[in-house]
Scaffold this motif. Structure first.
Motif, short mmCIF file in Angstrom:
data_model
loop_
_atom_site.label_atom_id
_atom_site.label_comp_id
_atom_site.label_asym_id
_atom_site.label_seq_id
_atom_site.Cartn_x
_atom_site.Cartn_y
_atom_site.Cartn_z
N LEU A 129 0.83 -1.20 0.00
CA LEU A 129 0.00 0.00 0.00
C LEU A 129 0.87 1.26 0.00
O LEU A 129 0.58 2.24 -0.70
CB LEU A 129 -0.89 -0.02 1.25
N PHE A 130 1.96 1.22 0.78
CA PHE A 130 2.89 2.35 0.84
C PHE A 130 3.60 2.55 -0.50
O PHE A 130 3.92 3.68 -0.88
CB PHE A 130 3.94 2.11 1.94
N LEU A 131 3.85 1.44 -1.19
CA LEU A 131 4.56 1.55 -2.47
C LEU A 131 3.65 1.96 -3.61
O LEU A 131 4.11 2.51 -4.61
CB LEU A 131 5.20 0.20 -2.82
N LEU A 132 2.36 1.68 -3.45
CA LEU A 132 1.43 1.83 -4.57
C LEU A 132 1.47 3.19 -5.29
O LEU A 132 1.60 3.21 -6.52
CB LEU A 132 0.00 1.50 -4.09
N PRO A 133 1.38 4.32 -4.55
CA PRO A 133 1.38 5.59 -5.29
C PRO A 133 2.64 5.78 -6.12
O PRO A 133 2.56 6.23 -7.29
CB PRO A 133 1.33 6.64 -4.17
N LEU B 88 6.15 14.63 -2.03
CA LEU B 88 6.82 14.33 -0.77
C LEU B 88 6.09 13.23 -0.02
O LEU B 88 6.71 12.31 0.52
CB LEU B 88 6.88 15.61 0.06
N MET B 89 4.77 13.31 0.00
CA MET B 89 3.98 12.27 0.67
C MET B 89 4.22 10.93 0.00
O MET B 89 4.49 9.93 0.66
CB MET B 89 2.49 12.62 0.61
N ILE B 90 4.10 10.91 -1.33
CA ILE B 90 4.22 9.65 -2.07
C ILE B 90 5.59 9.01 -1.86
O ILE B 90 5.70 7.83 -1.57
CB ILE B 90 3.97 9.92 -3.58
N TYR B 91 6.64 9.83 -1.96
CA TYR B 91 7.99 9.26 -1.87
C TYR B 91 8.39 8.98 -0.43
O TYR B 91 9.22 8.11 -0.18
CB TYR B 91 9.00 10.16 -2.59
N ALA B 92 7.78 9.70 0.53
CA ALA B 92 8.05 9.40 1.94
C ALA B 92 7.52 8.01 2.28
O ALA B 92 8.15 7.27 3.03
CB ALA B 92 7.42 10.46 2.84
N LEU B 93 6.36 7.66 1.73
CA LEU B 93 5.79 6.33 1.96
C LEU B 93 6.66 5.26 1.31
O LEU B 93 7.05 4.28 1.96
CB LEU B 93 4.37 6.25 1.38
N ALA B 94 7.00 5.47 0.03
CA ALA B 94 7.76 4.45 -0.70
C ALA B 94 9.15 4.25 -0.08
O ALA B 94 9.58 3.12 0.14
CB ALA B 94 7.88 4.85 -2.17
N ALA B 95 9.82 5.37 0.23
CA ALA B 95 11.18 5.26 0.77
C ALA B 95 11.17 4.56 2.12
O ALA B 95 12.10 3.82 2.46
CB ALA B 95 11.80 6.66 0.90
N PHE C 88 13.46 -0.72 -6.15
CA PHE C 88 14.46 0.32 -5.91
C PHE C 88 15.24 0.63 -7.19
O PHE C 88 15.45 1.78 -7.54
CB PHE C 88 15.41 -0.10 -4.79
N ILE C 89 15.65 -0.43 -7.91
CA ILE C 89 16.40 -0.23 -9.15
C ILE C 89 15.55 0.53 -10.17
O ILE C 89 16.01 1.49 -10.80
CB ILE C 89 16.88 -1.57 -9.72
N LEU C 90 14.28 0.12 -10.32
CA LEU C 90 13.41 0.79 -11.29
C LEU C 90 13.25 2.27 -10.95
O LEU C 90 13.35 3.13 -11.82
CB LEU C 90 12.04 0.11 -11.33
N PHE C 91 12.99 2.55 -9.66
CA PHE C 91 12.81 3.95 -9.26
C PHE C 91 14.08 4.77 -9.51
O PHE C 91 14.01 5.93 -9.89
CB PHE C 91 12.43 4.03 -7.77
N THR C 92 15.25 4.16 -9.29
CA THR C 92 16.50 4.90 -9.49
C THR C 92 16.82 5.07 -10.97
O THR C 92 17.39 6.08 -11.36
CB THR C 92 17.70 4.18 -8.85
N LEU C 93 16.43 4.07 -11.77
CA LEU C 93 16.71 4.16 -13.21
C LEU C 93 16.03 5.37 -13.85
O LEU C 93 16.47 5.87 -14.87
CB LEU C 93 16.25 2.88 -13.92
N THR C 94 14.94 5.84 -13.22
CA THR C 94 14.22 6.98 -13.79
C THR C 94 15.14 8.19 -13.94
O THR C 94 14.91 9.06 -14.75
CB THR C 94 13.04 7.39 -12.90
N LEU C 95 16.20 8.18 -13.14
CA LEU C 95 17.18 9.26 -13.18
C LEU C 95 17.89 9.33 -14.52
O LEU C 95 18.33 10.39 -14.95
CB LEU C 95 18.21 8.98 -12.07
N LEU C 96 18.02 8.17 -15.17
CA LEU C 96 18.83 8.10 -16.39
C LEU C 96 18.05 8.51 -17.63
O LEU C 96 18.62 8.70 -18.68
CB LEU C 96 19.37 6.68 -16.58
N VAL C 97 16.72 8.61 -17.50
CA VAL C 97 15.92 8.97 -18.67
C VAL C 97 15.75 10.48 -18.70
O VAL C 97 15.14 11.05 -17.81
CB VAL C 97 14.54 8.30 -18.62
N LYS D 198 15.33 7.55 1.84
CA LYS D 198 15.73 6.20 2.25
C LYS D 198 16.93 6.30 3.20
O LYS D 198 16.96 5.65 4.25
CB LYS D 198 16.08 5.38 1.01
N ALA D 199 17.90 7.13 2.82
CA ALA D 199 19.07 7.29 3.68
C ALA D 199 18.67 7.84 5.04
O ALA D 199 19.23 7.44 6.08
CB ALA D 199 20.08 8.22 3.01
N ALA D 200 17.69 8.75 5.06
CA ALA D 200 17.26 9.34 6.33
C ALA D 200 16.59 8.29 7.22
O ALA D 200 16.90 8.18 8.42
CB ALA D 200 16.30 10.50 6.06
#
Lengths: 290, 277
Positions: free
Chosen positions: A12-16, B86-93, B108-117, B159-161
């Motif tokens: 759920l946390f990852l979904l958005p 910020l909300m979305i990435y705070a949850l994911a991280a 994690f790899i997919l999210f980081t790869l977005t940097l290269l596009v 993530k580091a935080a």
């Protein structure tokens, strides 16, 4: 029970983030690659045309000039832009008087909008009220050159909007320099190595990765350079300052979506090539970060 | 001999530093000072300083040239996009930093790869998506697109935080019967505040400065942002140089102020990730 609930929470946390990734990265990138092989106007269904869009691009003068510009800009970026950033990094590393101030100020051109920086340069180089030409006219009252509108100056005027602003390179290199243990420098000094020798034999090899990263970053920024051109020369005079993103935008405006996405595919491939070539030259993978 | 060498090296060092400061700062100072000159002074006394601090060109830019609308658009779009991102990435991280689960490294790899596009390459699909959603020329279109802008960078920083928060804290809370959401919101969020601020500032600056998608996805004055207004300068101001310089100043000053207030965070995150904000 608890575990299953936790799992649910995790996804759920990852979904958005996953949704954003799908909508704004994965689907667009797949679309680009597939439709680059089609004739498509956005309304009718795409028609498969093989490599025709790519062949057409390579037959156009504006695209060939873009590639030539990109080659020059990449070389200038790799050597002069990164070189300047590296020199500033080495100077700041010695912490001379005012180094913090210099580092802070150096960042400013990169925190304001690229579009605004392009505009500042356009005004600065303006023939009527620009600072540069007024300065030159003190010595030569007859001087009249609209830098952004005349060949061959326009290419260099666009180049100057980014040439010296390599603070990212400086910061990345400076971080790696500061991570070199003092003992290594001391040992070298005791062995009688000069400051210059220490720089070339110890520091440079140790910041290889940072320089490689700097080159990759600055070349990929050239591939994507749009605002600095769109707000100054618009690719002119003629096609003197053309770059692929301008072709991409004009193809979208002309509803030639297949061509637009072929241009995008070429930009992505050029970026990946840059990454591979620089990593091979610098053998970046083989050096462990300390 | 040694002394000469020393002097030469000092001369070199300070020449480069002076040059760096000049090319970075002088064009901006020139723009700001020109905004306080009259049209005549700009043309005839390019080296003179302004004779008075007259703010009426600024008032004019805001009242007569629609810059109030552009400024509010920029602010609204940048703030809303930054907060939601910020909300979305705070949850994911958070889950990427604190839990082991299937597909973790893949995500994690997919999210980081977005940097290269390069962002520009997705222009056509995003343009068509916004058209199909009937959002062309709306502020919402830009907010949606900007949500995706700081993905890799924010996830890195956050993530580091989270990783600096000791495991024992969540374990203790778990024993006390705290729920998944409570452990996240009551324990972790307050402890990663500085990471949230850094990621937020970087994303805000990126959104505030964005030009490409604003140009592609909007057309009317009602939705125009400040950077985009730059593209219409020549037609807007024709020969009113003073107001043109004032307008340019309005676009650049907020970024400089934010940077000055948060330079430590910005420099640190740039240096560690080597990524533009």
């Amino acid at each position: 029970m608890r575990n299953r609930k936790t799992k649910l929470w995790i996804y759920l946390f990852l979904l958005p983030a996953i949704i954003i990734f799908l909508v704004f990265f994965l689907v667009p990138i797949i679309t680009i690659f597939i439709t680059s092989f089609t004739k498509w106007d956005g309304f009718n269904s795409p028609i498969f045309v093989g490599f025709k869009n790519f062949i057409n691009l390579f037959g156009k003068a504006e695209f060939l000039i873009s590639l030539k510009n990109l080659l020059y800009w990449s070389l200038i970026a790799a050597f002069l832009h990164v070189g300047y950033g590296a020199i500033v990094a080495f100077i700041l590393y010695r912490k001379p008087f005012g180094w913090r101030f210099t580092r802070s100020v150096f960042m400013i051109p990169n925190v304001i909008a690229v579009a605004a920086w392009a505009m500042i340069y356009r005004f600065f180089f303006n023939n009527d009220f620009g600072f540069l030409n007024n300065l030159i006219r003190i010595f030569n009252p007859e001087f009249n050159i609209p830098w952004f509108y005349n060949s061959p100056y326009a290419f260099w005027a666009v180049t100057l909007t980014w040439l010296f602003y390599s603070v990212f390179v400086t910061l990345v290199i400076l971080t790696d320099l500061m991570a070199i243990p003092d003992e290594i420098h001391e040992a070298a000094r005791i062995d009688g190595a000069s400051a210059l020798r220490i720089t070339f034999k110890i520091d440079l090899p140790m910041i290889k990765n940072a320089i490689g990263t700097g080159i990759i970053l600055s070349i990929t920024s050239r591939i994507a350079m749009f605002e600095a051109i769109a707000l100054t020369t618009r690719g002119g005079p003629g096609d003197d300052t053309m770059n692929i993103p301008l072709i991409l935008v004009s193809s979208i405006t002309d509803m030639k979506y297949g061509v637009a996405n072929a241009a995008s595919v070429i930009m992505i491939i050029l970026g990946i090539l840059t990454l591979i070539i620089v990593e091979l030259i610098f053998k970046m993978r083989k050096v462990e970060k300390f | 001999m040694n002394l000469i060498k020393k002097i030469l090296s000092k001369v070199f060092i300070y020449t480069v530093m002076l040059f760096t400061v000049t090319v970075s700062l002088f064009p901006i100072i020139w723009v700001v000072s020109s905004s306080f000159k009259t049209n005549g002074q700009i043309l005839t006394q390019p080296f003179g300083l302004p004779t008075a601090l007259d703010f009426s060109p600024y008032v004019k830019v805001f009242t007569q040239y629609n810059f109030t609308v552009y400024t509010l658009n920029s602010l609204f779009i940048a703030v809303v996009a930054t907060l939601f991102a910020l909300m979305i990435y705070a949850l994911a991280a958070y889950v990427l930093a604190k839990f082991n689960f299937k597909g973790k490294s893949l995500f994690f790899i997919l999210f980081t790869l977005t940097l290269l596009v390069p962002g520009h390459t997705k222009a056509q699909p995003i343009f068509s998506l916004i058209l199909n959603l009937n959002l062309y020329d709306t502020r919402l279109a830009l907010i949606l697109v900007y949500l995706s802008n700081g993905m890799a960078l924010s996830i890195f920083i956050l993530k580091a935080a989270y990783q600096t928060v000791p495991k024992e804290m969540s374990e203790a809370a778990l024993i006390d019967g705290a729920s998944f959401w409570q452990i996240f919101s009551r324990i972790h969020v307050p402890l990663v505040k500085s990471g949230l601020v850094t990621a937020g500032i970087l994303m805000f600056l990126g959104n505030w400065n964005e030009y490409f998608y604003a140009m592609l996805l909007t057309s009317s004055k009602a939705t125009r942002t400040l950077p985009l207004a730059l593209g219409f300068f020549t037609e807007t101001f024709s020969y009113n140089y003073t107001e043109m310089f004032a307008a340019l100043t309005i676009v650049i000053i907020p970024s400089i102020i934010i940077y000055t207030l948060a330079q430590e965070q910005i420099q640190k995150s740039v240096a560690s990730s080597g990524v533009k904000g």
